[in-house]
Design an enzyme around this catalytic site. Structure first.
Site, PDB file in Angstrom:
ATOM      1  CG  LEU A 105      -2.370  -0.861   1.129  1.00 33.74           C
ATOM      2  CD1 LEU A 105      -2.420  -1.050   2.772  1.00 33.74           C
ATOM      3  CD2 LEU A 105      -2.711  -1.339   0.106  1.00 33.74           C
ATOM      4  CG  ASP A 106       0.098   3.780  -2.997  1.00 34.07           C
ATOM      5  OD1 ASP A 106       1.590   3.341  -3.420  1.00 34.07           O
ATOM      6  OD2 ASP A 106      -1.040   4.454  -3.778  1.00 34.07           O
ATOM      7  CE  LYS A 107       5.913   8.545   4.565  1.00 33.17           C
ATOM      8  NZ  LYS A 107       6.777  10.356   4.311  1.00 33.17           N
ATOM      9  CE  LYS A 192      -2.337   7.083  -3.818  1.00 31.21           C
ATOM     10  NZ  LYS A 192      -1.210   7.090  -2.622  1.00 31.21           N
TER      11      LYS A 192
END
Ligand code: URA
Length: 241
Positions: A105-107, A192
């Site tokens: 998962l992204d930050k 995104k």
């Protein structure tokens, strides 16, 4: 359960290095079937070993669900910033192999993140062949257009620098700027990029489900162990709720 040298067992499951095993044995911290271990090279059944009075943790393999908070990266390199591994018991990182995330998962993304020390599980849960559904709660920067539902469902959306179009994805619009998106694949920054390709910026992203697994009452930063014996069946286990 398999029989191995005691020092191999202790290092495999993260209790100490192989050379430190003699110290643990001498200190009387290790028992075999309830009796003090004799030597670091004795051959033992992993199921018979206790350290400090407790059975070896997850001898068949470790699988856990972490509620990932924002601000943590899915990287083993501390130079990348605060890592999700800081949120897990240090002993899990000393296992050999160490735990790693199943996908990333992204930050700034929050929610369900699985960690394991079993490579076959990473394969099983990330392979597009198995089509494990993942549900994301998405917030965007301007009002959503219902036309996105059909577009994402069509399986024709081609993202830049990807060889194939995105697989059909289910979008449910919750209100003007919030939606649920169900994906069965995991391209880089896929959620995104799907929205960005149509002119929306994702301002908040939360993964609420991975297969049948949800957060239940886990707070951000908390984790729970999952029953490993059923973990190869990523879709049907009730124990996973
Ligand atoms: N898609 C993204 O864009 N980011 C994530 O963290 C997960 C899926």
């Amino acid at each position: 359960m398999p029989v191995s040298r005691l020092d191999q067992i202790l290092s495999r499951y993260g209790y100490c290095s192989r050379s430190e095993a003699a110290g643990l044995v001498r200190a009387g911290r290790v028992t075999i079937h309830g009796a003090p271990a004799k030597a670091r090279d004795q051959k033992v059944d992993v199921g018979a070993v206790n350290v400090d009075g407790k059975a070896i943790e997850c001898p068949e393999g470790l699988l856990a669900l972490l509620h990932k908070p924002a601000g943590y990266v899915c990287s083993h390199d501390p130079q990348d910033g605060a890592t999700i591994y800081e949120l897990l018991p240090a002993q899990w990182l000393r296992r050999n192999p160490p735990v790693t995330t199943i996908g990333r998962l992204d930050k700034d993304t929050t929610g369900v993140l699985l960690v394991t020390d079993v490579g076959a599980l990473v394969q099983r849960w990330t392979s597009p062949k198995h089509k494990v559904p993942k549900i994301y709660e998405v917030t965007v920067d301007r009002d959503l257009d219902p036309a996105l539902v059909g577009l994402f469902a069509a399986g024709t959306l081609q993202l830049k620098e990807e060889e194939k179009p995105c697989k059909p994805a289910r979008l449910e619009i919750v209100d003007e700027r919030r939606a649920l998106l169900e994906l069965t694949e995991g391209m880089y920054h896929q959620v995104k990029r799907m929205f960005a390709s149509q002119g929306w910026n994702v301002t908040q992203l939360h993964r609420s489900r991975f297969g049948e697994l949800g957060l239940a009452d886990l707070k951000p930063g908390e984790w729970r162990l999952l029953p490993f014996s059923q973990s190869m069946d990523s879709k049907t286990s009730d124990d996973f709720h």
